[in-house]
Each structure stands twice: as structure tokens, then as C-alpha cells.
Design an enzyme around this catalytic site. Sequence first.
Site, short mmCIF file in Angstrom:
data_model
loop_
_atom_site.label_atom_id
_atom_site.label_comp_id
_atom_site.label_asym_id
_atom_site.label_seq_id
_atom_site.Cartn_x
_atom_site.Cartn_y
_atom_site.Cartn_z
CG ASP A 1 -1.96 -1.14 1.12
OD1 ASP A 1 -2.57 -1.27 0.04
OD2 ASP A 1 -2.14 -1.90 2.07
CE LYS B 1 -10.40 -4.67 0.62
NZ LYS B 1 -9.10 -3.99 0.39
#
Length: 222
Positions: free
Chosen positions: A11, A61
Site C-alpha cells: 500500500d 475491491k
Amino acid sequence: MLKSRVILAMDKPLSYQVLKEMENELYGIKVGLPLVLDLGVDKTRELLIGLDVEEIIVDFKLADIGYIMKSIVERLSFANSFIAHSFIGVKGSLDELKRYLDANSKNLYLVAVMSHEGWSTLFADYIKNVIREISPKGIVVGGTKLDHITQYRRDFEKMTIVSPGMGSQGGSYGDAVCAGADYEIIGRSIYNAGNPLTALRTINKIIEDKVMKCKGAIFRKK
Ligand code: O7E
């Protein structure tokens, strides 16, 4: 031979040199939206393309209509696998994404149970039905919820289970695998460490030591 049961949650950017040092001790890399927002798609691809890991999994997602999800994944063709939410349902959405990924030899993972406290299991039956209908390569079950991992392993014997939430979110390394997961997704505990390679090695060892001791755990039927 299995190199590792760890998927690095990237990330935040790490240098190519650090990633190259880690490639032999990782199963895969999960590419998070913050990383792609920091680097852009081209630099993300450049950073990852030469790495020898089993899977590069893009984790945006996805939760949209089929057309939009396909437009997103076709721009990220450097990845092998993509993660979508299951609550969006099948027709006009996940069915189209799955068909597109199958046609392009890419894999789909669906989110089943998230790792944070506020995730509701009220929709568990619905989510399981979507997973059955779509039949993805794998599912995401939070590593902070070990009973759910074991339940999903029983319900979906042959699916890959990947579990985030280890380390920084309170899950203990190795517990998710012992509960039935295949891989543990780990981010901050590795990329924020002073020496990410040393952190990864320590985590790999903790997981493998624990796995030796939990032989009674339900592992995926190959
Ligand atoms: O807590 P960290 O730093 O080890 O990072 C956890 C990663 O797992 C991070 O990328 C986050 O987006 C992801 N994650 C969760 O933390 N909880 C979830 O329920 C689901 C995910 C996730 O990765 O979902 C798709 C696989």
C-alpha cells in the site's frame, strides 16, 4: 516448493531493490489503491513487472457494474489476479467480470469476511451464495476472525483463502493458516519495518513454526 505463505500488501512504494531481495521469500504481492495513486499505473507496472512471485493481485475491491469493472482491469493487465466485493451480486456485475477474467486467463478473488470489527455477518448466507455461483479462484477472509476462516474452509474446500489483518490489526502470524487459510496478507509490519527483508524472514519463520505445530488444522483439499 512453496516459497512462503505471505502475500505482501503493498500500500506504499518499496524500492525495486528491496522487492527483488524479497521475491524469493514471498508468495505474492497485493497491489493496493494507495500505491497506484502514489505511483500511477505505469510506474507501478515498471516496479512489479520483473519480479518473480507467483501472483500479483490488484486490490481495488471492485464493486461496480460489469462494464466499469472490466474497464478498470483491462488497464491493469500486468496483474494476474483481481479482488472484487461479493455483495454487489451476480447478474450484470460479477458474472461479466468473471467471464472477462476467464477469457484473459486472469483470476478473481471475492471478499467474504473483512478483518475489521464493524464487518457485519448478517449477509453471510447471501455472500456464500454469490461465491458458489461465481466460483472464483479464491476468497478473502479476515485473519482476525479465525472461526470464520475455518467455516469458509469447510464450505469451500478447494478455494484459495487469503487472510489480511495479521500483525498491525492484531492477528497473530500463522493463526490464519492454522485455521484453514492458504496465505496471510501482511502490509505495514513489513513495509514500515526498518529492514523489510528481515521482518519478512522473521514472519515467515513464525508462520512455518506454527504450521508445524498445528497439523490438525483443516488444510485445503488439493
Ligand atoms: O494491516 P496491514 O498493513 O497488514 O494491511 C492489510 C491489508 O489487507 C491492506 O492492504 C488492506 O486493504 C487489506 N485488507 C484488510 O486489511 N482487511 C480486509 O478485510 C480485507 C483486506 C484486503 O486485502 O482485501 C482484499 C484482499
